[in-house]
Design a protein around this motif. Sequence first.
Motif, short mmCIF file in Angstrom:
data_model
loop_
_atom_site.label_atom_id
_atom_site.label_comp_id
_atom_site.label_asym_id
_atom_site.label_seq_id
_atom_site.Cartn_x
_atom_site.Cartn_y
_atom_site.Cartn_z
N VAL A 234 5.75 4.30 4.90
CA VAL A 234 6.51 4.21 3.66
C VAL A 234 7.99 3.95 3.92
N PHE A 235 8.56 4.71 4.90
CA PHE A 235 9.99 4.59 5.17
C PHE A 235 10.32 3.72 6.37
N ASP A 236 9.29 3.27 7.09
CA ASP A 236 9.44 2.27 8.15
C ASP A 236 10.36 2.71 9.29
N HIS A 237 10.27 3.96 9.70
CA HIS A 237 10.99 4.43 10.88
C HIS A 237 10.18 4.10 12.14
N SER A 238 10.87 4.03 13.26
CA SER A 238 10.18 3.79 14.53
C SER A 238 9.51 5.06 15.01
N LEU A 239 8.58 4.92 15.95
CA LEU A 239 7.91 6.10 16.52
C LEU A 239 8.91 7.04 17.15
N GLU A 240 9.92 6.47 17.82
CA GLU A 240 10.93 7.30 18.49
C GLU A 240 11.75 8.08 17.46
N HIS B 166 -2.76 15.29 0.75
CA HIS B 166 -4.04 15.82 1.22
C HIS B 166 -4.10 15.91 2.75
N LEU B 167 -3.05 15.49 3.43
CA LEU B 167 -3.03 15.55 4.89
C LEU B 167 -2.32 16.80 5.38
N PRO B 168 -2.65 17.25 6.60
CA PRO B 168 -1.87 18.32 7.22
C PRO B 168 -0.41 17.89 7.36
N PRO B 169 0.53 18.82 7.41
CA PRO B 169 1.96 18.48 7.36
C PRO B 169 2.43 17.46 8.38
N LYS B 170 2.03 17.59 9.65
CA LYS B 170 2.53 16.66 10.65
C LYS B 170 2.03 15.24 10.38
N GLU B 171 0.77 15.10 10.06
CA GLU B 171 0.21 13.78 9.76
C GLU B 171 0.85 13.23 8.49
N ARG B 172 1.06 14.09 7.52
CA ARG B 172 1.70 13.69 6.27
C ARG B 172 3.08 13.10 6.55
N ALA B 173 3.86 13.81 7.36
CA ALA B 173 5.21 13.36 7.68
C ALA B 173 5.19 12.05 8.45
N CYS B 174 4.31 11.93 9.42
CA CYS B 174 4.27 10.72 10.25
C CYS B 174 3.86 9.50 9.44
N VAL B 175 2.87 9.66 8.56
CA VAL B 175 2.44 8.54 7.73
C VAL B 175 3.56 8.12 6.77
N LEU B 176 4.21 9.09 6.15
CA LEU B 176 5.30 8.78 5.25
C LEU B 176 6.44 8.05 5.96
N LEU B 177 6.87 8.64 7.08
CA LEU B 177 8.04 8.09 7.77
C LEU B 177 7.77 6.72 8.37
N LYS B 178 6.52 6.45 8.74
CA LYS B 178 6.20 5.16 9.34
C LYS B 178 5.78 4.14 8.29
N ALA C 193 0.82 -1.22 0.00
CA ALA C 193 0.00 0.00 0.00
C ALA C 193 0.84 1.26 0.00
N GLY C 194 2.17 1.12 0.13
CA GLY C 194 3.03 2.28 0.26
C GLY C 194 2.90 3.27 -0.87
N ARG C 195 2.86 2.76 -2.11
CA ARG C 195 2.80 3.68 -3.25
C ARG C 195 1.47 4.42 -3.32
N ALA C 196 0.39 3.74 -2.97
CA ALA C 196 -0.90 4.41 -2.94
C ALA C 196 -0.91 5.50 -1.87
N ILE C 197 -0.31 5.18 -0.71
CA ILE C 197 -0.21 6.17 0.36
C ILE C 197 0.57 7.38 -0.11
N GLU C 198 1.69 7.15 -0.81
CA GLU C 198 2.54 8.25 -1.28
C GLU C 198 1.76 9.23 -2.14
#
Length: 332
Positions: free
Chosen positions: A150-156, A136-148, A126-131
Motif C-alpha cells: 500500500v505504501f510502497d516502502h522497500s524491504l530494508e 485479519h492478519l497478525p500484526p507483523k504480517e499486517r504491517a509488512c503488507v501495508l508498508l509494502k 488492489a491497494g484499497r481491497a488490501i487495506e
Amino acid sequence: MNQQIRKSPDTARGMRVWPEPDRVFDLRYAAFLETVSHLRARLHRYCARMTGSALDGEDIMQEALFEAYRKIELLDDAQALRPWLFRIAHNRCIDFIRNRRTRHAAEAFYADDDVVQPVEPAGPGAGRAIERLVVHLPPKERACVLLKDVFDHSLEEIAEMVGSTPGGVKSALNRGRAKLAALPAQPAAAPPHDPELERLLDRYIALFNARDWDGVRALTSADARLQVSDCYSGLLSGSPYFVEYERSELPWRVRPGAFEGEMVLVVDRQYGEVWRQAYLVRIGATGGVIKSISDYYSCPWILEMANAEGIYPGLLAGIVSLPTSPSPPPPG
C-alpha cells in the motif's frame, strides 16, 4: 519507543544532519512541524488500517506525534524524521493490538500456516481491497503488507520500521499475501444493537441541538474525559468545549450515525442552504453515563478516507444515518 535513534554515520553521502548551534531545538521543531503537516494523512491511514478503525487510528496517531515531539531532541539526522515517525506510530499500533488481544486471535486462526509459498501482490488497484482486509492478519504480517503493497516502502525500510530483517519482512509479506488471497469476502459491519446507548445518544443529541448545556453535562460523569484532536486532552469539566460550540458562527447540528460498525455522532455544518457532514464525534459510555468524548473536528482525512471510492463500500459513503427521536430544528 524502545528502539535506539541512530546518528547518521557521516555526511559525505549528502545526508542533511542537524546543526550544532544553540537554535538546534528550534530547527528540529520547525522540521518536525513541516514533516507532520505533509505526513499526517498518510500516517493516519497506516494507523487506521493497522487498528481496523479510522477513529482509533487517529487517537494512536495523536499519541505517536506527542511522543515524537517529546523526544525530538534525540533525533540527530533530519532525513530520518519521516521513518522515525512511522516507527513510533507502528509501535503504538502494536501496543494497541496487544491490549485488545486481537493479535492472539488472529495468529490462532492461522496457527497451521507454518510454510507459505511466495505470493505476488494482486496487481495495480488492489491497494484499497488490501487495506480493508489486512485487519485479519497478525500484526507483523499486517504491517509488512501495508508498508509494502500500500505504501510502497522497500524491504530494508520496512525492516527498520518494524524491528526485523529484510528476510523476515519478505517471509511475513509472503505469508500475509497468501492469507489475504484465501480470505472470503468481508461484509460491511453493522453497529451492535445497544438500546441503552441508543437512548443515551438520542438524549444527548436532543439536548446538544437545543443548546441545553446543563442538560448535556448532567449526562456525563464527574470525571468524564475529553479529547479534541490537536487542541485538548483532559477532563471535560475543565474545558471550554460547549462554550466553543455556543460561539460557533457557522450553523451546525448533530445527528446519530454509524461508522465502521460503531455508533457515532455526525456533526453537520450549513453552507448556504445546504447541510454537509463535517466531522465525527465518538461517545464512550458506561452504565448509562457518558465517560468520554472524542471530537474529530480537526481531522478532515477521516471523512476523506471514508468517502474515497471503494474504501468503505456499502457504508453510506462512510457514514450511515440512524433514526432518532424528534429534535429541535437546525439553527439558522
